[in-house]
Scaffold this motif. Structure first.
Motif, PDB file in Angstrom:
ATOM      1  N   SER A 255       4.114  -2.397   1.557  1.00 33.31           N
ATOM      2  CA  SER A 255       4.364  -2.190   0.690  1.00 33.31           C
ATOM      3  C   SER A 255       4.210  -0.894   0.524  1.00 33.31           C
ATOM      4  CB  SER A 255       3.435  -2.457  -0.516  1.00 33.31           C
ATOM      5  OG  SER A 255       3.265  -2.203  -1.658  1.00 33.31           O
ATOM      6  N   PRO A 256       4.798  -0.087  -1.089  1.00 32.01           N
ATOM      7  CA  PRO A 256       4.321   1.430  -0.781  1.00 32.01           C
ATOM      8  C   PRO A 256       3.097   1.860  -1.211  1.00 32.01           C
ATOM      9  CG  PRO A 256       5.895   0.752  -2.483  1.00 32.01           C
ATOM     10  CD  PRO A 256       5.746  -1.171  -1.527  1.00 32.01           C
ATOM     11  N   SER A 257       2.558   0.164  -1.913  1.00 28.95           N
ATOM     12  CA  SER A 257       1.605   0.941  -2.157  1.00 28.95           C
ATOM     13  C   SER A 257       0.335   1.310  -0.869  1.00 28.95           C
ATOM     14  CB  SER A 257       0.756  -0.151  -2.892  1.00 28.95           C
ATOM     15  OG  SER A 257       1.114  -0.563  -3.731  1.00 28.95           O
ATOM     16  N   VAL A 258       0.247   0.785   0.319  1.00 32.39           N
ATOM     17  CA  VAL A 258      -0.327   0.860   1.458  1.00 32.39           C
ATOM     18  C   VAL A 258      -0.070   2.760   2.022  1.00 32.39           C
ATOM     19  CG1 VAL A 258      -0.129   0.770   3.879  1.00 32.39           C
ATOM     20  CG2 VAL A 258      -0.185  -1.180   2.101  1.00 32.39           C
ATOM     21  N   TYR A 259       1.429   3.171   1.650  1.00 34.15           N
ATOM     22  CA  TYR A 259       1.827   4.453   1.842  1.00 34.15           C
ATOM     23  C   TYR A 259       0.874   5.222   1.087  1.00 34.15           C
ATOM     24  CZ  TYR A 259       5.261   1.857   4.500  1.00 34.15           C
ATOM     25  OH  TYR A 259       6.338   1.307   5.597  1.00 34.15           O
ATOM     26  N   ALA A 260       0.621   4.756   0.119  1.00 31.25           N
ATOM     27  CA  ALA A 260       0.341   6.091  -0.765  1.00 31.25           C
ATOM     28  C   ALA A 260      -1.089   6.518  -1.399  1.00 31.25           C
ATOM     29  CB  ALA A 260       1.314   5.333  -3.313  1.00 31.25           C
ATOM     30  N   ALA A 261      -1.322   5.023  -0.849  1.00 31.42           N
ATOM     31  CA  ALA A 261      -2.804   4.988  -1.158  1.00 31.42           C
ATOM     32  C   ALA A 261      -3.722   5.871   0.533  1.00 31.42           C
ATOM     33  CB  ALA A 261      -3.564   3.444  -0.786  1.00 31.42           C
ATOM     34  N   GLU A 288      -4.191  -7.417  -8.423  1.00 31.54           N
ATOM     35  CA  GLU A 288      -5.171  -6.677  -7.735  1.00 31.54           C
ATOM     36  C   GLU A 288      -5.852  -7.158  -6.289  1.00 31.54           C
ATOM     37  OE1 GLU A 288     -10.114  -7.191 -10.358  1.00 31.54           O
ATOM     38  OE2 GLU A 288      -8.413  -6.196 -11.614  1.00 31.54           O
ATOM     39  N   ILE A 289      -5.844  -9.032  -6.377  1.00 31.49           N
ATOM     40  CA  ILE A 289      -6.070  -8.932  -5.206  1.00 31.49           C
ATOM     41  C   ILE A 289      -5.456  -8.246  -3.325  1.00 31.49           C
ATOM     42  CG2 ILE A 289      -6.174 -10.749  -3.478  1.00 31.49           C
ATOM     43  CD1 ILE A 289      -7.240 -12.684  -6.073  1.00 31.49           C
ATOM     44  N   ILE A 290      -4.139  -8.428  -4.051  1.00 25.87           N
ATOM     45  CA  ILE A 290      -3.558  -8.025  -2.926  1.00 25.87           C
ATOM     46  C   ILE A 290      -3.703  -6.497  -2.624  1.00 25.87           C
ATOM     47  CG2 ILE A 290      -0.884  -7.338  -2.282  1.00 25.87           C
ATOM     48  CD1 ILE A 290      -0.192  -9.726  -3.458  1.00 25.87           C
ATOM     49  N   HIS A 291      -3.861  -5.652  -4.082  1.00 23.78           N
ATOM     50  CA  HIS A 291      -3.900  -4.271  -4.218  1.00 23.78           C
ATOM     51  C   HIS A 291      -5.380  -3.938  -3.133  1.00 23.78           C
ATOM     52  CE1 HIS A 291      -0.177  -4.031  -7.358  1.00 23.78           C
ATOM     53  NE2 HIS A 291      -0.534  -3.041  -5.705  1.00 23.78           N
ATOM     54  N   MET A 292      -6.236  -4.796  -3.735  1.00 22.43           N
ATOM     55  CA  MET A 292      -7.274  -4.458  -3.209  1.00 22.43           C
ATOM     56  C   MET A 292      -7.292  -4.158  -1.348  1.00 22.43           C
ATOM     57  SD  MET A 292     -10.210  -7.353  -5.037  1.00 22.43           S
ATOM     58  CE  MET A 292     -11.613  -6.621  -4.027  1.00 22.43           C
ATOM     59  N   ALA A 293      -6.759  -4.766  -0.531  1.00 20.13           N
ATOM     60  CA  ALA A 293      -5.844  -4.481   0.409  1.00 20.13           C
ATOM     61  C   ALA A 293      -5.833  -3.485   1.492  1.00 20.13           C
ATOM     62  CB  ALA A 293      -6.113  -5.786   1.230  1.00 20.13           C
ATOM     63  N   GLU A 294      -3.875  -3.464   0.297  1.00 21.60           N
ATOM     64  CA  GLU A 294      -3.421  -2.035   0.139  1.00 21.60           C
ATOM     65  C   GLU A 294      -3.973  -0.839   0.419  1.00 21.60           C
ATOM     66  OE1 GLU A 294       0.625  -4.738  -0.982  1.00 21.60           O
ATOM     67  OE2 GLU A 294      -0.264  -3.575  -2.540  1.00 21.60           O
ATOM     68  N   ALA A 295      -4.167  -1.001  -0.579  1.00 24.10           N
ATOM     69  CA  ALA A 295      -5.260   0.789  -0.984  1.00 24.10           C
ATOM     70  C   ALA A 295      -7.041   0.627   0.038  1.00 24.10           C
ATOM     71  CB  ALA A 295      -5.558   0.809  -1.969  1.00 24.10           C
TER      72      ALA A 295
END
Length: 382
Positions: A255-261, A288-295
C-alpha cells in the motif's frame, strides 16, 4: 535557505450537517478560528493552499476573507488532499519563499454512502447512478481479505468503531457524538461483509485550517509551537486495485500508506515507537486496523490483541483517533486531514480536554489514504 516549520494556529468548523451554509462559509469560519488561535489578522498571511472535492475553486475564499492579493494554490488528492496542502504550505516556508502561510480544507457532501462521480475517471454517468460506484464494496472486500489472512475477528472491527464513537462523544466538533455499543455495531445492517453500517464513516460537511510559519519566529505568536517534522505523499509502485477504475494491470502491491509512513519516519528522524498519539484514516473500522500495521505501529495480525488490551484507547499505550476519527466525525474529504492535524496540535499542546492523552505527549503521527492509491503521512512534535 532551509527553515524549520512550526504550526502556530489551528481552527475548525464542526463536522456534520449544516443546512443553508456553504463549504466556503465553513472554510472562512475555520480560517478565522485559526487566525484567532495564532493572534494574527488575515492581512498577515502571505500565501494559502487549499483543497476540496466539491468546491472547484477553493481559492475564491479570498473574496470572503479579504482581497489582499496573496497567492493561493488549489490542491486535490482525494482523501489525501489535506496532506498535500500541508506539504505544499510547509515546503514553501521551509524553502524560504514565505514566512507565514495557511493550509485550508473544506467540503460539503450530499447525504448517503460515498458515491464518486464516475465521469471524473472516464466512466459513463449511469455507472454511478445505478449504484455500481459505491466505495463500500471495495472497503468490504479489502477488510474481509485482511481479517481472513491475519486471523482477526469481526468483533475487533466493532471494538474499533465503538472506541471511535466514545472518543467522538468527548469531541464538541464531532458529527456523531453518541456512544454506540459493540453489539449494536455488530447488529446494524450489513453493508459489505464484514463491515456493518456503524463500522463506516459518513460523508458530511466541515472545514479546518492550519497556520504555519518559520520556526525561528514562532515564539512571536505562541508559547508552544508545534513543529512540522515531515510530510510525505506517496502512490503505488505498480497497478492498482482501488475503488477507482484503472487501465493499468490490476496487481496487489504494498500500500502507498507503507511508503508514505516509512518516508515520513525517515525524514523526521524518528520511529513509530517515538509517537505518542496517532491519527489514522478510518473510512471504515477495517481501515484503522490495516493502517496500524501499514504505518509500522504493529505487525500484521497483532491488532486484535492490542485492541483487546485497550492499547488504542485514549488511556492506552498507542492512542488512535482520539477525536473519534472519521467514524465519529464523518468525512468532508478536503477537510479530513486538517482535522487530524487540529487534533494532534491540541494533544501536543495539552489542551484536548476530556480526550487528552496522558503523560505529556511530544510526537504525533497522521495518515491519510486517498483512492485510487495515494497516501500522505505527517509527523509533528513539540
Amino acid at each position: 535557505m532551509t527553515n524549520e516549520v512550526a504550526i502556530i494556529g489551528v481552527g475548525m468548523h464542526p463536522f456534520g450537517r449544516f443546512e443553508g451554509k456553504t463549504a466556503m462559509q465553513m472554510g472562512t469560519d475555520a480560517i478565522r478560528a485559526a487566525l484567532t488561535d495564532a493572534g494574527l489578522e488575515w492581512r498577515d498571511v502571505q500565501f494559502a493552499v487549499g483543497g476540496s472535492w466539491e468546491v472547484a475553486n477553493p481559492d475564491a475564499i479570498v473574496g470572503m476573507m479579504g482581497l489582499t492579493g496573496i497567492p493561493f494554490t488549489n490542491v486535490f488528492n482525494a482523501c489525501a488532499t489535506s496532506a498535500s496542502a500541508t506539504e505544499a504550505c510547509a515546503d514553501a516556508i521551509r524553502l524560504g519563499k514565505y514566512d507565514i502561510g495557511i493550509a485550508i480544507g473544506m467540503d460539503k457532501h450530499p447525504r448517503g454512502a460515498f458515491t464518486v462521480d464516475p465521469t471524473l475517471v472516464g466512466m459513463p454517468k449511469w455507472y454511478g447512478e445505478n449504484g455500481q460506484y459505491l466505495t463500500t464494496k471495495f472497503f468490504g472486500m479489502k477488510a474481509n481479505r485482511y481479517l481472513h489472512d491475519h486471523g482477526i475477528s469481526q468483533e475487533t472491527l466493532a471494538k474499533v468503531a465503538a472506541k471511535n464513537y466514545r472518543n467522538g462523544g468527548l469531541n464538541p466538533n464531532a458529527f456523531r457524538r453518541k456512544p454506540i455499543s459493540e453489539q449494536e455495531i455488530l447488529d446494524s445492517p450489513m453493508f459489505n461483509y464484514p463491515l456493518t453500517h456503524y463500522m463506516f464513516c459518513a460523508p458530511d460537511e466541515g472545514a479546518a485550517a492550519v497556520i504555519m510559519c518559520r520556526a525561528d519566529i514562532a515564539h512571536r505568536y505562541t508559547s508552544k509551537p508545534i513543529f512540522v517534522r515531515a510530510v510525505e505523499v506517496r502512490t503505488r509502485t505498480y497497478g492498482a486495485y482501488e475503488v477507482n477504475t484503472t487501465y493499468a494491470p490490476v496487481q496487489e502491491d504494498v500500500s502507498p500508506s507503507v511508503y508514505a509512513a516509512r518516508s515520513a519516519f525517515e525524514s523526521a528522524g524518528v520511529s513509530p515507537g517515538d509517537i505518542d498519539v496517532v491519527q489514522l484514516q478510518d473510512t471504515d473500522a477495517g481501515a484503522e486496523i490495516i493502517h496500524m500495521a501499514e504505518a509500522g505501529f504493529c505487525a500484521d495480525g497483532e491488532q486484535e490483541r492490542l485492541i483487546a488490551e485497550g492499547a488504542t484507547e485514549i488511556s492506552g499505550s498507542l492512542p488512535v483517533n482520539t477525536d473519534g476519527g472519521l467514524i465519529a466525525n464523518g468525512e468532508p474529504i478536503g477537510a479530513s486531514g486538517m482535522r487530524q492535524l487540529h487534533e494532534l496540535v491540541l494533544q501536543l499542546r495539552g489542551t484536548a480536554g476530556d480526550r487528552q492523552v496522558g503523560g505529556t505527549p511530544t510526537a504525533g503521527f497522521a495518515l491519510l489514504y486517498g483512492a485510487p492509491g495515494t497516501a500522505g503521512a505527517t509527523i509533528v512534535t513539540t
